[in-house]
Design an enzyme around this catalytic site. Sequence first.
Site, PDB file in Angstrom:
ATOM      1  CE1 TYR A 199      -2.590  -6.574   3.725  1.00 43.96           C
ATOM      2  CE2 TYR A 199      -3.352  -6.290   1.477  1.00 43.96           C
ATOM      3  CZ  TYR A 199      -3.568  -6.178   2.833  1.00 43.96           C
ATOM      4  OH  TYR A 199      -4.752  -5.667   3.292  1.00 43.96           O
TER       5      TYR A 199
ATOM      6  NE  ARG B 234      -6.919 -10.268   4.638  1.00 43.62           N
ATOM      7  CZ  ARG B 234      -7.877  -9.482   4.138  1.00 43.62           C
ATOM      8  NH1 ARG B 234      -7.762  -8.184   4.184  1.00 43.62           N
ATOM      9  NH2 ARG B 234      -8.962  -9.993   3.617  1.00 43.62           N
TER      10      ARG B 234
ATOM     11  CE1 TYR C  95      -4.395  -1.273   0.600  1.00 42.15           C
ATOM     12  CE2 TYR C  95      -3.118  -3.006   1.645  1.00 42.15           C
ATOM     13  CZ  TYR C  95      -4.300  -2.555   1.100  1.00 42.15           C
ATOM     14  OH  TYR C  95      -5.385  -3.381   1.054  1.00 42.15           O
TER      15      TYR C  95
ATOM     16  CG  HIS D  32      -9.854  -2.315   1.212  1.00 42.19           C
ATOM     17  ND1 HIS D  32     -10.191  -2.819   2.455  1.00 42.19           N
ATOM     18  CD2 HIS D  32      -8.556  -2.638   1.029  1.00 42.19           C
ATOM     19  CE1 HIS D  32      -9.135  -3.416   2.990  1.00 42.19           C
ATOM     20  NE2 HIS D  32      -8.123  -3.326   2.143  1.00 42.19           N
TER      21      HIS D  32
ATOM     22  CG  HIS E 288      -8.146  -7.417  -0.173  1.00 45.72           C
ATOM     23  ND1 HIS E 288      -7.058  -8.062   0.379  1.00 45.72           N
ATOM     24  CD2 HIS E 288      -8.163  -6.178   0.383  1.00 45.72           C
ATOM     25  CE1 HIS E 288      -6.450  -7.250   1.233  1.00 45.72           C
ATOM     26  NE2 HIS E 288      -7.093  -6.096   1.257  1.00 45.72           N
TER      27      HIS E 288
HETATM   28 FE   LIG Z   1      -6.285  -4.493   2.330  1.00 45.22          FE
END
Ligand SMILES: [Fe+2]
Lengths: 194, 255
Positions: free
Chosen positions: B162, B172, B123, B177, B175
Amino acid sequence: MTLDPSPSQTVGPFFAFGLPFDGGGDVVPPGTAGAISLHGTVRDGAGAPVPDALLEFWQAGPDGRIAARAGSLVRDGRSFTGFARVPTDRSGDYVIRTLRPGPVAGSAEAPHLAVTVFARGLLHHLFTRVYFPNHTEANAADPLLSALPEERAATLMAIPDGWFGGPGYRFDVRLQGPGETVFLDLISEAGAVR
Amino acid sequence: MSPAPPERGRSEQDEVTDAIREAALVAPQRGGHPDRAYAPYRSTALRSPSQPLVVAPASLLEQTAPVFGAKDVAATDADLTVHSTGEPLGERIVVTGRVLDRDGRPVRNQLVEVWQANASGRYAHDGDRHPAPLDPHFTGGGRCLTDDDGRYRFVTIKPGAYPWRNHHNAWRPAHIHFSLFGTAFTQRLVTQMYFPGDQLFALDPIFSSVTDEKAQQRLIARYDHDTTVAEWALGYQWDIVLDGPGATPPDPDEV
Ligand SMILES: [Fe+2]
């Protein structure tokens, strides 16, 4: 036809570059007559501040009108859109600048702000409300406040605490534990909608 | 006789996977939404209310929602690959679908917001400590308004999986959000869209917090060759259904 809803998932820790926007807490610009600050701290079950929560507020104007006006994300500095979105800071604190809502015509409820709480570790957002203590009669007649035990109703009441810049109200959110905020399962006539 | 294979010690992931299976055995969740207190996702322990929600009729205010319009969203906000001077790395994709209420009616002209990791699973956020490369040409935030058919459409990069710190070796699944508004405040939804066939689903406490398998399927996009743009980007379809108002039958336990 009844479709099954898409399930909720947590907002996660990295919403900060996706959701907050410049001026998100400025429902009215600085210097607006009658402006108040509404501020507080979001805390977890251990009483620790929650630095990665996001709060949204939705409200009527002082005239009790519910705005149906675009421009919350890119504010023009003069239109009241009634919507605020703010992340908590490192200390779990948030602040918005707004006007106190007036009574909405035909509403059984006392004037209030509708609030949505999102956070990392919260798999499904929480709804709550902010009421103001000066509407003594309307609050006494409010269907939600009057149905709650006094100490629970108190968690929905903004506490006047003026600050150096003007009038202010404190509204803390306790996710869990002593003084836990009242969170709502909002239903319409036909059933639950949460 | 061949020797028995050496016994592998139980990992933290094994414990979490067991806890996920155990949690899936309890009563189905209303509307398929996760329970807020969900042990395998450890951060829920102190962040989920201990008191039951208080059932209250939605106020007139809560039956309305903020309005967004052209002044809130720029046309380029829906193309996450053009927010920089150069092209981001990764697999370019188109993600589109319709936002509907439970009666199947389109949610028109309403705000859809997305945010995601880059192709490496990183991110563009100070708090992300995953030692994967940042992409100078990818921030990962986007917005659009639904059209008269309730349809949204984003052009982006397929996000990477990640690691996170829920437990040792926790990852995870990839995905995106999503944040959605309906026509009532009570319809607000924040969720995550996943990609089909991810091997991490059963290991992930956040995806698995939705315990009903059919409800899990509603979080997974569908690869759609008609959405794929030749010589340019793979296409995914994902429809989103918002709760209420008034479309959910009353829960007999709560009336
Ligand atoms: Fe996320």
